[in-house]
Design a protein around this motif. Sequence first.
Motif, PDB file in Angstrom:
ATOM      1  N   ARG A   1       0.853  -1.192   0.000  1.00 40.81           N
ATOM      2  CA  ARG A   1       0.000   0.000   0.000  1.00 40.81           C
ATOM      3  C   ARG A   1       0.887   1.240   0.000  1.00 40.81           C
ATOM      4  O   ARG A   1       1.975   1.252   0.581  1.00 40.81           O
ATOM      5  CB  ARG A   1      -0.902   0.032   1.243  1.00 40.81           C
ATOM      6  CG  ARG A   1      -1.792  -1.201   1.439  1.00 40.81           C
ATOM      7  CD  ARG A   1      -2.889  -1.249   0.388  1.00 40.81           C
ATOM      8  NE  ARG A   1      -3.783  -0.117   0.467  1.00 40.81           N
ATOM      9  CZ  ARG A   1      -4.978  -0.150   1.091  1.00 40.81           C
ATOM     10  NH1 ARG A   1      -5.391  -1.263   1.687  1.00 40.81           N
ATOM     11  NH2 ARG A   1      -5.751   0.905   1.096  1.00 40.81           N
ATOM     12  N   ARG A   2       0.415   2.285  -0.660  1.00 36.76           N
ATOM     13  CA  ARG A   2       1.131   3.569  -0.648  1.00 36.76           C
ATOM     14  C   ARG A   2       0.629   4.375   0.540  1.00 36.76           C
ATOM     15  O   ARG A   2      -0.551   4.743   0.595  1.00 36.76           O
ATOM     16  CB  ARG A   2       0.898   4.343  -1.950  1.00 36.76           C
ATOM     17  CG  ARG A   2       1.893   5.484  -2.185  1.00 36.76           C
ATOM     18  CD  ARG A   2       3.208   4.928  -2.666  1.00 36.76           C
ATOM     19  NE  ARG A   2       4.236   5.952  -2.761  1.00 36.76           N
ATOM     20  CZ  ARG A   2       5.504   5.690  -3.057  1.00 36.76           C
ATOM     21  NH1 ARG A   2       5.886   4.445  -3.283  1.00 36.76           N
ATOM     22  NH2 ARG A   2       6.401   6.649  -3.121  1.00 36.76           N
ATOM     23  N   ILE A   3       1.489   4.615   1.510  1.00 39.67           N
ATOM     24  CA  ILE A   3       1.070   5.292   2.739  1.00 39.67           C
ATOM     25  C   ILE A   3       1.757   6.645   2.850  1.00 39.67           C
ATOM     26  O   ILE A   3       2.861   6.864   2.331  1.00 39.67           O
ATOM     27  CB  ILE A   3       1.383   4.434   3.979  1.00 39.67           C
ATOM     28  CG1 ILE A   3       2.873   4.083   4.033  1.00 39.67           C
ATOM     29  CG2 ILE A   3       0.525   3.174   3.991  1.00 39.67           C
ATOM     30  CD1 ILE A   3       3.294   3.389   5.318  1.00 39.67           C
ATOM     31  N   GLY A   4       1.113   7.564   3.573  1.00 37.57           N
ATOM     32  CA  GLY A   4       1.673   8.911   3.697  1.00 37.57           C
ATOM     33  C   GLY A   4       1.642   9.477   5.096  1.00 37.57           C
ATOM     34  O   GLY A   4       2.304  10.478   5.377  1.00 37.57           O
ATOM     35  N   GLY A   5       0.855   8.877   6.019  1.00 32.07           N
ATOM     36  CA  GLY A   5       0.754   9.466   7.347  1.00 32.07           C
ATOM     37  C   GLY A   5       0.336   8.471   8.402  1.00 32.07           C
ATOM     38  O   GLY A   5      -0.205   7.402   8.116  1.00 32.07           O
ATOM     39  N   LEU A   6       0.626   8.815   9.664  1.00 29.40           N
ATOM     40  CA  LEU A   6       0.265   8.004  10.818  1.00 29.40           C
ATOM     41  C   LEU A   6      -0.325   8.934  11.866  1.00 29.40           C
ATOM     42  O   LEU A   6       0.161  10.056  12.048  1.00 29.40           O
ATOM     43  CB  LEU A   6       1.501   7.295  11.385  1.00 29.40           C
ATOM     44  CG  LEU A   6       1.282   6.342  12.563  1.00 29.40           C
ATOM     45  CD1 LEU A   6       0.655   5.027  12.078  1.00 29.40           C
ATOM     46  CD2 LEU A   6       2.611   6.051  13.281  1.00 29.40           C
ATOM     47  N   THR A   7      -1.381   8.492  12.543  1.00 35.74           N
ATOM     48  CA  THR A   7      -1.949   9.279  13.634  1.00 35.74           C
ATOM     49  C   THR A   7      -2.078   8.400  14.866  1.00 35.74           C
ATOM     50  O   THR A   7      -2.015   7.172  14.796  1.00 35.74           O
ATOM     51  CB  THR A   7      -3.334   9.851  13.274  1.00 35.74           C
ATOM     52  OG1 THR A   7      -4.194   8.774  12.902  1.00 35.74           O
ATOM     53  CG2 THR A   7      -3.234  10.858  12.140  1.00 35.74           C
ATOM     54  N   ALA A   8      -2.248   9.051  16.017  1.00 38.77           N
ATOM     55  CA  ALA A   8      -2.452   8.343  17.281  1.00 38.77           C
ATOM     56  C   ALA A   8      -3.488   9.103  18.084  1.00 38.77           C
ATOM     57  O   ALA A   8      -3.443  10.335  18.172  1.00 38.77           O
ATOM     58  CB  ALA A   8      -1.148   8.236  18.060  1.00 38.77           C
ATOM     59  N   ALA A   9      -4.429   8.360  18.650  1.00 40.81           N
ATOM     60  CA  ALA A   9      -5.456   9.013  19.458  1.00 40.81           C
ATOM     61  C   ALA A   9      -4.862   9.587  20.733  1.00 40.81           C
ATOM     62  O   ALA A   9      -5.294  10.619  21.230  1.00 40.81           O
ATOM     63  CB  ALA A   9      -6.558   8.006  19.794  1.00 40.81           C
ATOM     64  N   ASN A  10      -3.837   8.904  21.272  1.00 42.81           N
ATOM     65  CA  ASN A  10      -3.248   9.339  22.530  1.00 42.81           C
ATOM     66  C   ASN A  10      -1.772   8.962  22.565  1.00 42.81           C
ATOM     67  O   ASN A  10      -1.417   7.886  23.030  1.00 42.81           O
ATOM     68  CB  ASN A  10      -3.969   8.691  23.714  1.00 42.81           C
ATOM     69  CG  ASN A  10      -3.353   9.101  25.044  1.00 42.81           C
ATOM     70  OD1 ASN A  10      -2.735  10.152  25.150  1.00 42.81           O
ATOM     71  ND2 ASN A  10      -3.521   8.257  26.045  1.00 42.81           N
ATOM     72  N   PRO A  11      -0.868   9.847  22.087  1.00 46.37           N
ATOM     73  CA  PRO A  11       0.563   9.502  22.068  1.00 46.37           C
ATOM     74  C   PRO A  11       1.275   9.784  23.383  1.00 46.37           C
ATOM     75  O   PRO A  11       2.452   9.541  23.509  1.00 46.37           O
ATOM     76  CB  PRO A  11       1.109  10.413  20.975  1.00 46.37           C
ATOM     77  CG  PRO A  11       0.246  11.634  21.086  1.00 46.37           C
ATOM     78  CD  PRO A  11      -1.133  11.142  21.474  1.00 46.37           C
ATOM     79  N   ALA A  12       0.561  10.316  24.386  1.00 45.79           N
ATOM     80  CA  ALA A  12       1.216  10.767  25.613  1.00 45.79           C
ATOM     81  C   ALA A  12       2.104   9.717  26.277  1.00 45.79           C
ATOM     82  O   ALA A  12       3.158  10.055  26.805  1.00 45.79           O
ATOM     83  CB  ALA A  12       0.171  11.284  26.598  1.00 45.79           C
ATOM     84  N   PRO A  13       1.719   8.403  26.304  1.00 45.39           N
ATOM     85  CA  PRO A  13       2.596   7.453  27.001  1.00 45.39           C
ATOM     86  C   PRO A  13       3.899   7.164  26.272  1.00 45.39           C
ATOM     87  O   PRO A  13       4.748   6.480  26.816  1.00 45.39           O
ATOM     88  CB  PRO A  13       1.728   6.185  27.077  1.00 45.39           C
ATOM     89  CG  PRO A  13       0.339   6.623  26.783  1.00 45.39           C
ATOM     90  CD  PRO A  13       0.468   7.782  25.864  1.00 45.39           C
ATOM     91  N   LEU A  14       4.067   7.629  25.029  1.00 47.07           N
ATOM     92  CA  LEU A  14       5.235   7.261  24.239  1.00 47.07           C
ATOM     93  C   LEU A  14       6.429   8.148  24.563  1.00 47.07           C
ATOM     94  O   LEU A  14       6.320   9.364  24.624  1.00 47.07           O
ATOM     95  CB  LEU A  14       4.922   7.362  22.745  1.00 47.07           C
ATOM     96  CG  LEU A  14       3.786   6.478  22.221  1.00 47.07           C
ATOM     97  CD1 LEU A  14       3.655   6.646  20.719  1.00 47.07           C
ATOM     98  CD2 LEU A  14       4.023   5.026  22.581  1.00 47.07           C
ATOM     99  N   MET A  15       7.609   7.520  24.731  1.00 44.87           N
ATOM    100  CA  MET A  15       8.853   8.245  24.945  1.00 44.87           C
ATOM    101  C   MET A  15       9.700   8.301  23.684  1.00 44.87           C
ATOM    102  O   MET A  15      10.484   9.225  23.511  1.00 44.87           O
ATOM    103  CB  MET A  15       9.666   7.580  26.061  1.00 44.87           C
ATOM    104  CG  MET A  15       8.949   7.512  27.382  1.00 44.87           C
ATOM    105  SD  MET A  15       8.740   9.135  28.128  1.00 44.87           S
ATOM    106  CE  MET A  15       8.444   8.653  29.825  1.00 44.87           C
ATOM    107  N   ARG A  16       9.600   7.290  22.830  1.00 43.49           N
ATOM    108  CA  ARG A  16      10.317   7.222  21.566  1.00 43.49           C
ATOM    109  C   ARG A  16       9.414   6.530  20.553  1.00 43.49           C
ATOM    110  O   ARG A  16       8.612   5.655  20.910  1.00 43.49           O
ATOM    111  CB  ARG A  16      11.613   6.399  21.703  1.00 43.49           C
ATOM    112  CG  ARG A  16      12.717   7.100  22.453  1.00 43.49           C
ATOM    113  CD  ARG A  16      13.368   8.158  21.581  1.00 43.49           C
ATOM    114  NE  ARG A  16      14.590   8.649  22.160  1.00 43.49           N
ATOM    115  CZ  ARG A  16      14.641   9.613  23.068  1.00 43.49           C
ATOM    116  NH1 ARG A  16      13.540  10.145  23.510  1.00 43.49           N
ATOM    117  NH2 ARG A  16      15.803  10.018  23.540  1.00 43.49           N
ATOM    118  N   LEU A  17       9.550   6.906  19.288  1.00 45.07           N
ATOM    119  CA  LEU A  17       8.749   6.283  18.237  1.00 45.07           C
ATOM    120  C   LEU A  17       9.586   6.158  16.979  1.00 45.07           C
ATOM    121  O   LEU A  17      10.236   7.121  16.557  1.00 45.07           O
ATOM    122  CB  LEU A  17       7.499   7.126  17.948  1.00 45.07           C
ATOM    123  CG  LEU A  17       6.600   6.649  16.805  1.00 45.07           C
ATOM    124  CD1 LEU A  17       5.966   5.305  17.146  1.00 45.07           C
ATOM    125  CD2 LEU A  17       5.523   7.680  16.500  1.00 45.07           C
TER     126      LEU A  17
END
Length: 654
Positions: free
Chosen positions: A577-593
């Motif tokens: 698939r040709r993809i262009g973006g990523l979203t998250a409903a709640n990224p607050a718990p993330l320290m690194r991605l």
Amino acid sequence: MMSVLSLLAVVAVSQETPKWQSYFCTDTVLVDEPTAGDYGRAPLLKVGTKRNLLVDFPEVRTAYGPAGGAPARIVYPLFENDGLTLKAAYIVTKPFKQDQATWKEASPTIRWERGGALGENDTRLLPGVTIAATTDSLVIEGLEAAVGALTDPTRPSYGLLFEFTGTATLASADHPLEPMPTLFVDTTTGNDRAKPPFVARLVTGSGVTRQWEVSWPQATSTTRLRVLNGNDLVQEVAFSASNKTAGFDQGFADLDDAEWRLQIVGDGGAGEPPSAPFYPNAISMDNLPAVSSLVQYLNRVVMPLQRTALHPFGMTARVAPSSSSPSNVDSEGGRTAIAMLAAELKSNYSRIPIDLRSDALFPTAFAQPAPGWWWPDDGLMRVPRVNVVPQAWLVDLETALLDATGNFDPRQGPTTLLIDLRDANNVTLKNTEVVLMASDGSVLGQGKTSARSGLVGITSSKGPVFAQSDSVSLQVKRGTDFDLVTLSKPWLQYQTAIAGRPAVPIEVRAMVSDAPVNWTINVLPTAAADLTEKTTEMFIGVPFNPPAWAAGYESLLPSNQQPMKVVEWTFDLGRDRRIGGLTAANPAPLMRLEVLTKRTGEQGEPRRWFRDANPSQHKKWATESSSTRFLTIRALMTEGTSLGDIGFQLHPTQ
């Protein structure tokens, strides 16, 4: 990498848990080599023969320091050890500057009497000190007399010096990953001898018209206040017997002056006259309680250890209570100001734009490295560190001594922005339209990024961007893809202040792709058969420990020890698939991605699509579109966080 757990385990051997400890350290090494400079900001310190370790814990000499001499030790993270032995230990009796001390000089204006700070008037011998090395720690023990000397305000002392033979490599106070060098003292907190008996309030004015006031409840008609610069009497004024106050004028002073003090004489008391430190260049703060121990702590420990672009060797600004500051506040009440500061840190520290941290505004005293998982191709010093002093303070403190002329006020922000525009993967966005907008949606200016550099300069048509608007944002258009980026007001104010002009360079992350992204469609599968998960559990040690003044407010401060985990999710999209973006409903718990892609039949390791060192700032990421079937999301997060808590969605191009 050494963890806090292993460090504390070393200290715990045959020792009860210490009652007082300090991570607020300045250190350097004095090297007897013709080409040697200063090592005050080096992350690693090589000590040994003719490589003397110079270290200070300024918190010791405050009212929040240890109660007095008691069994004490310093623990240093240890990397290499080749027969290191202690030759001698000393109390330092001459003031020095961590970032500028060398074998011959304590500072640019003060020379050591003898090289290596070994002169009779540089240091005095400290007997009974020993060292013990483990696999990953150097423990300097037998420091009871040292702590006793450092906590005695009647005998000036400025730290400790250690002379060695052999060699060893230690992690300094400026190392971004290892625990801070730490002083442990087996005694209670609170040094009444170091508590100033009074504090000066800054009443009104600036420059030569600055007016100060001191209150002294025991004042009589014969009580007088002396203003001293070093041993020189600058002025002497009488107290009012009716309101028990003394007022005097004192403007800004030369920063190279000797230490300023205030002294009360003629009150009939026995012993040494009551005295307190005085900072003619201090900035008045209405919300700073007039608690002498709190003001002392901020001015002797917190502010001098702040590192900024304007003051890379320590912040020169100081603070003072104003005439509006609350009076009759005890030490417990004084902690409310620290609690407010800590609460602001807790809510704001992760929002400082990670990509704008190139000006080294990060302090030693309150260094908090990003939790210990970093990108393999990052250099050691690129790991982000955050500043405990809220940005709202920094603007006042850093601009106080600039003596701005005309109508230029950094608090109104810049008039011109030189914008370095990049996408989620830190790729420069060229030929991209940018519009600077006010909070009401009106256009302040616009332009297009350069086809070569990706830079664009935009000047506000309405002058300073915050003169008439509480917030500003950038509307970014790349082809038919859009993003709206709100710019941090405190950050723009700070950048304007350190630039000293109403034109500042900034770096902005805009979440746009090279092709239109369909943000309404999610192609990330949810079936268990299309998902694999790999988890590595780990403890993250953060070299920060709430000091005595934070007692009762620990929940507001960054934790010293957090259980974390690194999780890798790999999704099978079923086809390329040709993809262009990523979203998250709640990224607050993330320290690194970090997000990686791999096409059907592609050999080798997955290719990185983008990564974000501080994903808690974002809920949306976009970069160059990519064709993929297998999408891997790698994240560092707190224990207990699940994939469902984050709510990732993957968006294809149209």
